[in-house]
Scaffold this motif. Structure first.
Motif, PDB file in Angstrom:
ATOM      1  N   UNK A  76       0.788  -1.236   0.000  1.00 23.11           N
ATOM      2  CA  UNK A  76       0.000   0.000   0.000  1.00 23.11           C
ATOM      3  C   UNK A  76       0.818   1.282   0.000  1.00 23.11           C
ATOM      4  N   UNK A  77       2.122   1.189   0.132  1.00 31.40           N
ATOM      5  CA  UNK A  77       2.928   2.410   0.201  1.00 31.40           C
ATOM      6  C   UNK A  77       2.732   3.127   1.525  1.00 31.40           C
ATOM      7  N   UNK A  78       2.877   4.447   1.511  1.00 32.55           N
ATOM      8  CA  UNK A  78       2.834   5.217   2.764  1.00 32.55           C
ATOM      9  C   UNK A  78       1.412   5.441   3.277  1.00 32.55           C
ATOM     10  N   UNK A  79       0.584   4.439   3.202  1.00 30.96           N
ATOM     11  CA  UNK A  79      -0.786   4.578   3.708  1.00 30.96           C
ATOM     12  C   UNK A  79      -0.778   4.159   5.175  1.00 30.96           C
ATOM     13  N   UNK A  80      -0.213   5.027   5.997  1.00 28.86           N
ATOM     14  CA  UNK A  80       0.059   4.657   7.382  1.00 28.86           C
ATOM     15  C   UNK A  80      -1.183   4.303   8.174  1.00 28.86           C
ATOM     16  N   UNK A  82      -3.954   3.148   7.054  1.00 27.73           N
ATOM     17  CA  UNK A  82      -4.467   1.873   6.564  1.00 27.73           C
ATOM     18  C   UNK A  82      -3.636   0.715   7.138  1.00 27.73           C
ATOM     19  N   UNK A  83      -2.344   0.898   7.135  1.00 28.40           N
ATOM     20  CA  UNK A  83      -1.457  -0.117   7.702  1.00 28.40           C
ATOM     21  C   UNK A  83      -1.731  -0.273   9.195  1.00 28.40           C
ATOM     22  N   UNK A  84      -1.918   0.865   9.869  1.00 25.79           N
ATOM     23  CA  UNK A  84      -2.130   0.832  11.325  1.00 25.79           C
ATOM     24  C   UNK A  84      -3.398   0.074  11.691  1.00 25.79           C
ATOM     25  N   UNK A  85      -4.378   0.098  10.817  1.00 26.81           N
ATOM     26  CA  UNK A  85      -5.634  -0.608  11.118  1.00 26.81           C
ATOM     27  C   UNK A  85      -5.426  -2.122  11.220  1.00 26.81           C
ATOM     28  N   UNK A  86      -4.340  -2.595  10.630  1.00 29.09           N
ATOM     29  CA  UNK A  86      -4.054  -4.031  10.704  1.00 29.09           C
ATOM     30  C   UNK A  86      -3.103  -4.381  11.840  1.00 29.09           C
ATOM     31  N   UNK A  93       0.978   7.201  13.390  1.00 26.80           N
ATOM     32  CA  UNK A  93       2.161   7.996  13.709  1.00 26.80           C
ATOM     33  C   UNK A  93       3.329   7.099  14.130  1.00 26.80           C
ATOM     34  N   UNK A  94       3.023   6.132  14.936  1.00 27.96           N
ATOM     35  CA  UNK A  94       4.066   5.236  15.443  1.00 27.96           C
ATOM     36  C   UNK A  94       4.688   4.435  14.297  1.00 27.96           C
ATOM     37  N   UNK A  95       3.832   3.931  13.430  1.00 26.70           N
ATOM     38  CA  UNK A  95       4.314   3.132  12.308  1.00 26.70           C
ATOM     39  C   UNK A  95       5.131   4.001  11.348  1.00 26.70           C
TER      40      UNK A  95
END
Length: 231
Positions: A76-80, A82-86, A93-95
């Motif tokens: 997904x690239x820099x979709x932080x 979206x990534x954080x939801x998993x 922010x942390x990721x």
DNA sequence: AACAATCTCAACCGCACCTAG
DNA sequence: GCTAGGTGCGGTTGAGATTGT
């Protein structure tokens, strides 16, 4: 009204937490006014989501999470967010910080683009055996302490090292039995690494598998190790 | 012990999107 | 359709902590 900026004080934190616990979150600008905080709504929202929320997880990113971040970023690239939801309890922010400070640093050291196939290949391939090894070690340790018996999941706990999109000589046999979370993670990784069109089973399958993925701090990781530093 | 270099992470900024009026 | 306000997201900054010399 003069708005405060910079680090939040304990009093401000308490005010925000107390207000949200009785009135709920949302409508941040109104919330900031009504709670008597001299902060913007944006600032209150950020403080709550990234720090004060009760389910926010603090501490080291586990190796499981690290590899998952790597795979999800590839997808997904820099979709932080979206990534954080998993990654339950982790904030975007942390990721994002983790990616910038650890992963990008590593890419710099390797002199290659963090988004390149080369970087992915260099990173994922060597780390997968390491990860499975660590999972195996954690499982063995758990078994030795009388922890509840873990289960393996089908092909991912067997000889079938041709799965997960890795060359057969780079992915050692997973040491069965895997803990449920580790096994589910391996399966989810297959969906991502396989990448839908090029062999994996794609988004739907991935989300389904990931829904059962336990990324809780309890395990199988106990040392909060860092796959980047252990190279 | 003192200083410099590096790292970490909370917080801010600007932009895009959404929705109500 | 237009506008204003609210919200969410990704990028960036800077202070404090840590590590190295």
């Amino acid at each position: 009204m003069d708005l405060r900026r910079g680090p939040w004080t304990l009093d401000e934190d308490l005010t925000l937490v107390n207000y949200i616990s009785t009135n709920g979150e949302g409508r941040w600008n109104a919330l900031a006014r009504c709670a008597g905080l001299k902060r913007t709504g944006k600032s209150c929202r950020l403080r709550w989501l990234n720090y004060l929320r009760p389910d926010v997880r603090r501490g080291n990113i586990t190796p499981e999470e690290q590899l998952l971040i790597l795979e999800l970023h590839r997808r997904w690239g820099n979709r932080w967010s979206k990534i954080a939801r998993h990654l339950p309890g982790r904030t975007d922010n942390e990721i994002k910080n983790y990616w910038r400070t650890r992963v990008q640093k590593h890419a710099r050291q390797l002199r290659c683009d963090v988004n390149s196939e080369q970087f992915r290949h260099v990173m994922v391939q060597p780390w997968t055996p390491r990860l499975t090894e660590r999972i195996g070690g954690a499982v063995a340790a758990a078994a030795g302490t009388g922890a509840p018996s873990a289960v393996g999941i089908g092909r991912f706990g067997t000889d079938d090292s041709s799965t997960a999109g890795f060359p057969s000589n780079s992915l050692p046999r997973l040491p069965p039995p895997l803990s449920p979370s580790a096994a589910v993670f391996e399966q989810a990784k297959f969906c991502v690494v396989g990448g839908g069109a090029d062999g994996g089973c794609g988004d739907e399958c991935f989300n389904q598998v990931l829904a059962g993925c336990d990324l809780s701090p309890e395990g199988p990781w106990e040392d909060g190790g860092d796959i980047w530093l252990s190279h």
